[in-house]
Scaffold this motif. Structure first.
Motif, short mmCIF file in Angstrom:
data_model
loop_
_atom_site.label_atom_id
_atom_site.label_comp_id
_atom_site.label_asym_id
_atom_site.label_seq_id
_atom_site.Cartn_x
_atom_site.Cartn_y
_atom_site.Cartn_z
N VAL A 1 -9.06 42.17 50.85
CA VAL A 1 -7.93 42.38 49.95
C VAL A 1 -8.25 41.65 48.65
CG1 VAL A 1 -5.46 42.02 49.58
CG2 VAL A 1 -6.31 42.49 51.88
N PHE A 2 -8.17 42.35 47.53
CA PHE A 2 -8.47 41.68 46.27
C PHE A 2 -7.53 42.16 45.17
CE2 PHE A 2 -10.95 45.53 46.24
CZ PHE A 2 -11.11 45.91 44.91
N GLN A 3 -7.42 41.34 44.15
CA GLN A 3 -6.44 41.57 43.09
C GLN A 3 -7.05 42.32 41.91
OE1 GLN A 3 -3.34 38.39 42.20
NE2 GLN A 3 -4.58 38.23 40.35
N LEU A 4 -6.32 43.31 41.42
CA LEU A 4 -6.67 44.03 40.21
C LEU A 4 -5.46 44.04 39.29
CD1 LEU A 4 -8.76 47.03 41.62
CD2 LEU A 4 -9.64 45.07 40.34
N GLU A 5 -5.60 44.68 38.14
CA GLU A 5 -4.50 44.82 37.20
C GLU A 5 -4.55 46.24 36.64
OE1 GLU A 5 -5.10 41.96 34.14
OE2 GLU A 5 -7.20 42.49 33.85
N PRO A 6 -3.51 46.69 35.91
CA PRO A 6 -3.47 48.07 35.43
C PRO A 6 -4.70 48.50 34.64
CG PRO A 6 -1.34 47.04 35.14
CD PRO A 6 -2.27 45.96 35.59
N SER A 7 -5.25 47.59 33.83
CA SER A 7 -6.39 47.96 33.00
C SER A 7 -7.70 48.03 33.78
CB SER A 7 -6.55 46.97 31.84
OG SER A 7 -6.81 45.67 32.33
N THR A 8 -7.69 47.62 35.05
CA THR A 8 -8.94 47.63 35.83
C THR A 8 -8.88 48.51 37.08
OG1 THR A 8 -8.23 45.61 37.02
CG2 THR A 8 -9.60 45.32 35.05
N ILE A 9 -7.70 48.98 37.48
CA ILE A 9 -7.58 49.74 38.72
C ILE A 9 -8.39 51.03 38.66
CG2 ILE A 9 -5.39 50.79 37.98
CD1 ILE A 9 -6.28 49.92 41.62
N SER A 10 -8.32 51.74 37.53
CA SER A 10 -9.08 52.99 37.41
C SER A 10 -10.57 52.72 37.39
CB SER A 10 -8.66 53.72 36.13
OG SER A 10 -9.42 54.90 35.95
N ASN B 1 6.06 44.45 35.28
CA ASN B 1 6.15 43.57 34.12
C ASN B 1 5.91 44.36 32.85
OD1 ASN B 1 3.38 43.87 33.78
ND2 ASN B 1 2.93 41.69 33.80
N ALA B 2 5.80 43.66 31.74
CA ALA B 2 5.56 44.30 30.45
C ALA B 2 4.95 43.25 29.52
CB ALA B 2 6.86 44.85 29.86
N PHE B 3 4.41 43.70 28.41
CA PHE B 3 3.92 42.76 27.40
C PHE B 3 5.09 41.90 26.94
CE2 PHE B 3 1.38 46.73 26.18
CZ PHE B 3 0.38 46.45 27.10
N PRO C 1 2.51 47.78 36.50
CA PRO C 1 2.46 46.88 37.65
C PRO C 1 1.87 45.56 37.16
CG PRO C 1 0.75 48.56 37.82
CD PRO C 1 1.59 48.90 36.64
N ALA C 2 2.56 44.47 37.42
CA ALA C 2 2.08 43.18 36.94
C ALA C 2 0.67 42.93 37.44
CB ALA C 2 3.02 42.07 37.40
N LEU C 3 0.49 43.01 38.73
CA LEU C 3 -0.81 42.84 39.38
C LEU C 3 -0.85 43.76 40.58
CD1 LEU C 3 -0.96 38.98 39.07
CD2 LEU C 3 -2.55 40.56 37.97
#
Length: 428
Positions: free
Chosen positions: A90-99, A145-147, A306-308
């Motif tokens: 299980v590892f953590q990503l963020e919106p800019s890296t999921i794709s 979340n959001a900026f 998604p925040a994370l």
């Protein structure tokens, strides 16, 4: 089952924290052991470990080994794991890296585990689109979340200056930043950050102007837009509204290295869920608002995200158990109370309702902020293309740093950003 934390080494950026949660008796060898990896503050690690402990108590056949890393060290470690075909379960990503990482083959598609093991039915289809790439679900958002723009509310009150508001323009923000620098009256204290190196702020800036940071096939902006972006920050830096280059380059995209949390600026730009982490290490009361916009009444550039994200490693031998852990993380009310809104406002309505009475004032502020954005947010952008992580870390930030140190011109910086960006970012 007794839980034993073998090591806990949290420290400077890039330092790993290995946390072993599991019995040390011979029976432990028969357990399914999951490796979980994330980045974030000490507070995030404590919350994550507490949820992992609770999960183990309710799932005695599974033990968790956690690892937390700071700054860019996380992505270096993930790249090493990918090369060795030994990605954390299980590892953590963020919106800019999921794709990016799903297309690189780092993630396991979650669709086979839905709904039998992983229940996301209450999240809503639109929310699931945020972590869906090429028709498959590659991760589960851990909160919305959001900026956001954070500011030292005590410093603003002391200076008698009104902080940025809902309709503050970038021009007005610059004036406020310069005023706060003057009001501080101290060496090495400025109004705000040198935001040219923040990809997410550039993203909002471009969206306000009808453009975008990325398209599905590559960069979404050109040289002229990059020139305008750099010119704004260089003008503000030279007028004294931003921290110096030597201070800004300390920022490793972590809370404890940001110029606001370090006390070098009165304002900072980050994600709304990070307000909890910032407030924990700041003595001053923290305020939250939207990023400035191009013109009053114009698009905000904001969107819900998604925040994370939790994803499952493509090389795991325990996909079912990993999905069970993620399901517990996002759907168990007790877990939700431990996590609060540190990773964003919970996706699950049931969990959101369960945690509301226990939120502290800072956590409540983040929920209030997310709710207040409902009439301000635009459509979620296209998934970031391959190479977007490298673009952020190895192109955008280094070029911005060179510019701030006055080693290159605005024109050269803009040209390099686009040329090197096109060579780095590509369609999947």
């Amino acid at each position: 089952m007794l839980l034993n934390r073998r090591t806990f080494l949290l420290g400077s950026a890039g330092t790993a924290a290995g946390i072993a949660l599991g019995a040390t008796s011979p029976l432990a060898a028969e357990n399914v052991q999951l490796r979980a990896m994330w980045w974030g503050s000490n507070d995030r690690s404590k919350r994550t470990l507490s949820v992992a402990k609770l999960f183990q108590e309710k799932n005695p056949g599974i033990s968790i080994v956690g690892e937390s890393l700071s700054g860019d060290g996380y992505w270096t470690k993930l790249a090493t794991q990918m090369a060795g075909r030994a990605i954390a379960d299980v590892f953590q990503l963020e919106p800019s890296t999921i794709s990016d990482y799903s297309k690189r083959g780092a993630c396991l598609a979650l669709d086979p585990f839905i709904p039998s093991t992983l229940d996301v039915g209450a999240f809503g289809k639109d929310v699931l689109k945020l972590t869906t790439v090429d028709g498959k679900l590659w991760g589960v958002g851990l909160g919305l979340n959001a900026f956001a723009l954070f500011y030292d509310a005590d410093a603003f009150a002391k200076a008698g200056i009104t902080p940025p508001g809902v309709d503050t323009t970038w021009k007005e923000y610059a004036d406020i930043a310069i005023e706060m620098t003057k009001a501080a009256g101290k060496k090495n204290v400025w109004g705000g950050p040198y935001g040219a190196r923040y990809a997410y702020v550039f993203d909002a800036w471009l969206r306000q102007r009808g453009s975008s940071l990325y398209t599905e096939s590559g960069l979404g902006f050109g040289v002229d837009e990059a020139k305008e972006w750099y010119a704004y920050w260089e003008d503000l830096r030279k007028r004294g509204g931003t921290v110096g280059a030597d201070i800004q380059t300390l920022d490793q995209n972590t809370i404890d290295t940001n110029c606001l949390s370090l006390g070098y600026s009165a304002m900072g730009m980050a994600y709304s869920n990070q307000m909890v982490g910032y407030q924990l290490i700041m003595k001053s009361k923290l305020g939250i608002g939207m990023l400035p916009r191009a013109e009053k009444g114009g698009p905000s550039g904001h969107y819900y995200r998604p925040a994370l994200i939790w994803s499952i490693g493509a090389t795991t031998e325990h996909g079912e158990e990993a999905a069970r852990f993620i399901n517990f993380f996002v759907n168990d009310p007790e877990a939700g109370k431990i996590l609060g809104v540190e990773r964003g406002v919970p996706m699950s309505p049931k969990v959101r309702e369960a945690i509301l009475p226990s939120l502290n004032p800072t956590e409540a502020e983040t929920v209030k902020y997310i709710n207040a954005l409902k009439d301000q947010v635009g459509n979620y952008p296209a998934p970031a293309p391959l190479g977007s992580t490298e673009f952020d870390q190895r192109v955008l930030r280094p070029i911005a740093d060179e510019l701030a140190f006055e080693r290159i011109s605005i024109a050269d910086a803009a040209t390099r950003l686009v040329e090197e960006g096109k060579a780095t970012v590509r369609a999947g």
